[in-house]
Design a protein around this motif. Sequence first.
Motif, short mmCIF file in Angstrom:
data_model
loop_
_atom_site.label_atom_id
_atom_site.label_comp_id
_atom_site.label_asym_id
_atom_site.label_seq_id
_atom_site.Cartn_x
_atom_site.Cartn_y
_atom_site.Cartn_z
N ASP A 66 33.34 -14.37 26.35
CA ASP A 66 33.94 -15.23 25.31
C ASP A 66 35.20 -14.59 24.72
OD1 ASP A 66 31.98 -17.11 25.63
OD2 ASP A 66 30.80 -16.52 23.87
N ILE A 67 35.13 -13.29 24.48
CA ILE A 67 36.31 -12.59 23.93
C ILE A 67 37.47 -12.69 24.92
CG2 ILE A 67 37.27 -10.30 23.38
CD1 ILE A 67 34.57 -9.60 22.11
N ALA A 68 37.16 -12.47 26.19
CA ALA A 68 38.22 -12.50 27.22
C ALA A 68 38.85 -13.90 27.30
CB ALA A 68 37.65 -12.09 28.56
N LYS A 69 38.02 -14.91 27.15
CA LYS A 69 38.52 -16.29 27.19
C LYS A 69 39.42 -16.57 25.99
CE LYS A 69 36.37 -20.66 28.41
NZ LYS A 69 35.08 -21.36 28.38
N ALA A 70 39.03 -16.04 24.85
CA ALA A 70 39.80 -16.29 23.62
C ALA A 70 41.10 -15.48 23.57
CB ALA A 70 38.94 -15.94 22.40
N GLU A 71 41.14 -14.35 24.29
CA GLU A 71 42.33 -13.49 24.25
C GLU A 71 42.80 -13.14 25.66
OE1 GLU A 71 42.59 -10.38 21.20
OE2 GLU A 71 40.50 -10.85 20.78
N PRO A 72 43.25 -14.14 26.41
CA PRO A 72 43.62 -13.89 27.81
C PRO A 72 44.85 -12.99 27.98
CG PRO A 72 44.19 -16.13 27.17
CD PRO A 72 43.44 -15.55 26.03
N THR A 73 45.70 -12.92 26.97
CA THR A 73 46.89 -12.08 27.10
C THR A 73 46.52 -10.60 27.08
OG1 THR A 73 48.02 -13.79 25.86
CG2 THR A 73 49.22 -11.75 26.18
N ARG A 74 45.55 -10.27 26.24
CA ARG A 74 45.12 -8.86 26.16
C ARG A 74 44.07 -8.52 27.21
NH1 ARG A 74 40.82 -6.29 23.40
NH2 ARG A 74 40.26 -8.14 22.18
N CYS A 75 43.14 -9.44 27.45
CA CYS A 75 41.97 -9.11 28.28
C CYS A 75 42.14 -9.54 29.73
CB CYS A 75 40.73 -9.79 27.73
SG CYS A 75 40.32 -9.28 26.06
N ALA A 76 41.56 -8.78 30.63
CA ALA A 76 41.47 -9.16 32.04
C ALA A 76 40.04 -8.93 32.48
CB ALA A 76 42.43 -8.33 32.88
N VAL A 77 39.40 -9.97 32.99
CA VAL A 77 38.02 -9.83 33.47
C VAL A 77 38.06 -9.33 34.91
CG1 VAL A 77 35.84 -11.04 33.95
CG2 VAL A 77 37.23 -11.71 31.98
N ILE A 78 37.29 -8.28 35.16
CA ILE A 78 37.25 -7.66 36.49
C ILE A 78 35.84 -7.81 37.05
CG2 ILE A 78 37.43 -5.44 37.71
CD1 ILE A 78 40.15 -6.36 36.69
N ASN A 79 35.75 -8.20 38.30
CA ASN A 79 34.45 -8.28 38.97
C ASN A 79 33.98 -6.85 39.27
OD1 ASN A 79 32.26 -8.54 40.59
ND2 ASN A 79 33.29 -9.72 42.20
N ALA A 80 33.11 -6.34 38.41
CA ALA A 80 32.69 -4.93 38.50
C ALA A 80 31.52 -4.74 39.46
CB ALA A 80 32.31 -4.42 37.11
N ALA A 81 31.05 -5.83 40.07
CA ALA A 81 29.93 -5.71 41.01
C ALA A 81 30.40 -5.31 42.41
CB ALA A 81 29.18 -7.04 41.08
N GLN A 82 31.72 -5.31 42.60
CA GLN A 82 32.26 -4.95 43.92
C GLN A 82 32.17 -3.44 44.14
OE1 GLN A 82 36.19 -7.27 44.59
NE2 GLN A 82 36.22 -6.69 42.46
N LYS A 83 32.50 -3.04 45.37
CA LYS A 83 32.60 -1.60 45.65
C LYS A 83 33.69 -1.01 44.77
CE LYS A 83 30.99 -1.39 50.35
NZ LYS A 83 31.33 -1.76 51.70
N SER A 84 33.52 0.27 44.44
CA SER A 84 34.46 0.95 43.52
C SER A 84 35.93 0.79 43.93
CB SER A 84 34.15 2.44 43.45
OG SER A 84 32.93 2.63 42.81
#
Length: 213
Positions: A176-194
């Motif tokens: 929700d925070i990332a959706k509200a602040e897209p300029t600051r936040c970037a959602v990363i798929n952390a389930a992938q290989k490092s």
Amino acid sequence: MSQSGAKFISFEGGEGAGKTTQIKCLGEALRHAGHEVVVTREPGGTPDAEIVRDIVLGGEPGRWSAIEEMLLMYTARSQLVRTVIKPALERGAWVLSDRFADSTMVYQGFAGGVPMAEVRALHKLVLGNFNPDITFVMDIAPDSGMERVHSRAEVLNQFEKREAQFYEDTRNAYLDIAKAEPTRCAVINAAQKSQLVARDIMQVIQERTGITL
Ligand code: T5A
């Protein structure tokens, strides 16, 4: 405030999302590219704040009320920002922080029940408008993150012993925070290989700052 384009970057997300692993990776890439890098963590990052960390993370869940936790987090954060983060940015160093204020909003606010307006008011009182330039929200299903935490075989802190719903709530709050602040936040798929997680993070850094890594 920062010199030479240096940025303050926070890594957020649930337990075992890979924040520490990716900070190490990005720190190495930035240093390799000739930048000074300061790595810190929250709660903690100064000798006094590390004492607060031991106090707040130790013991059983429910030892502190959510408001007490919030006050302890902001006491430690205030000193960290004043004595480490701001001076580093002022001399042109990049600062990579393992968690920052979004953690308080998520854990003590959304999940802990402290009204958002009160968390925001405390932030304003202590830090004004100071916030990270970029925040990576490391997103992973709570089960997978906790599996990684358990496989490390360390003693669990009080935040790693909560009910499953708590971890679902915190994940959703971060999104929700990332959706509200897209300029600051970037959602990363952390389930992938490092390596793939690191690639995605560096791509965002390059796109948003213009530097080449
Ligand atoms: N808190 C904090 C609040 O409630 N309010 C606040 O204001 C603040 C600042 C901190 C706790 O404090 C709370 C939130 C937290 O519950 P912590 O011990 O610092 O506690 O815990 P975390 O920040 O959650 O850190 P963890 O160490 O548990 O997780 P990380 O850093 O996200 O994950 P990492 O990199 O250590 O990796 C975990 C394991 O997974 C492996 C690693 O090798 C490691 O063994 N791994 C991967 N495995 C497979 N694929 C990948 N892509 C992997 N990436 C890492």
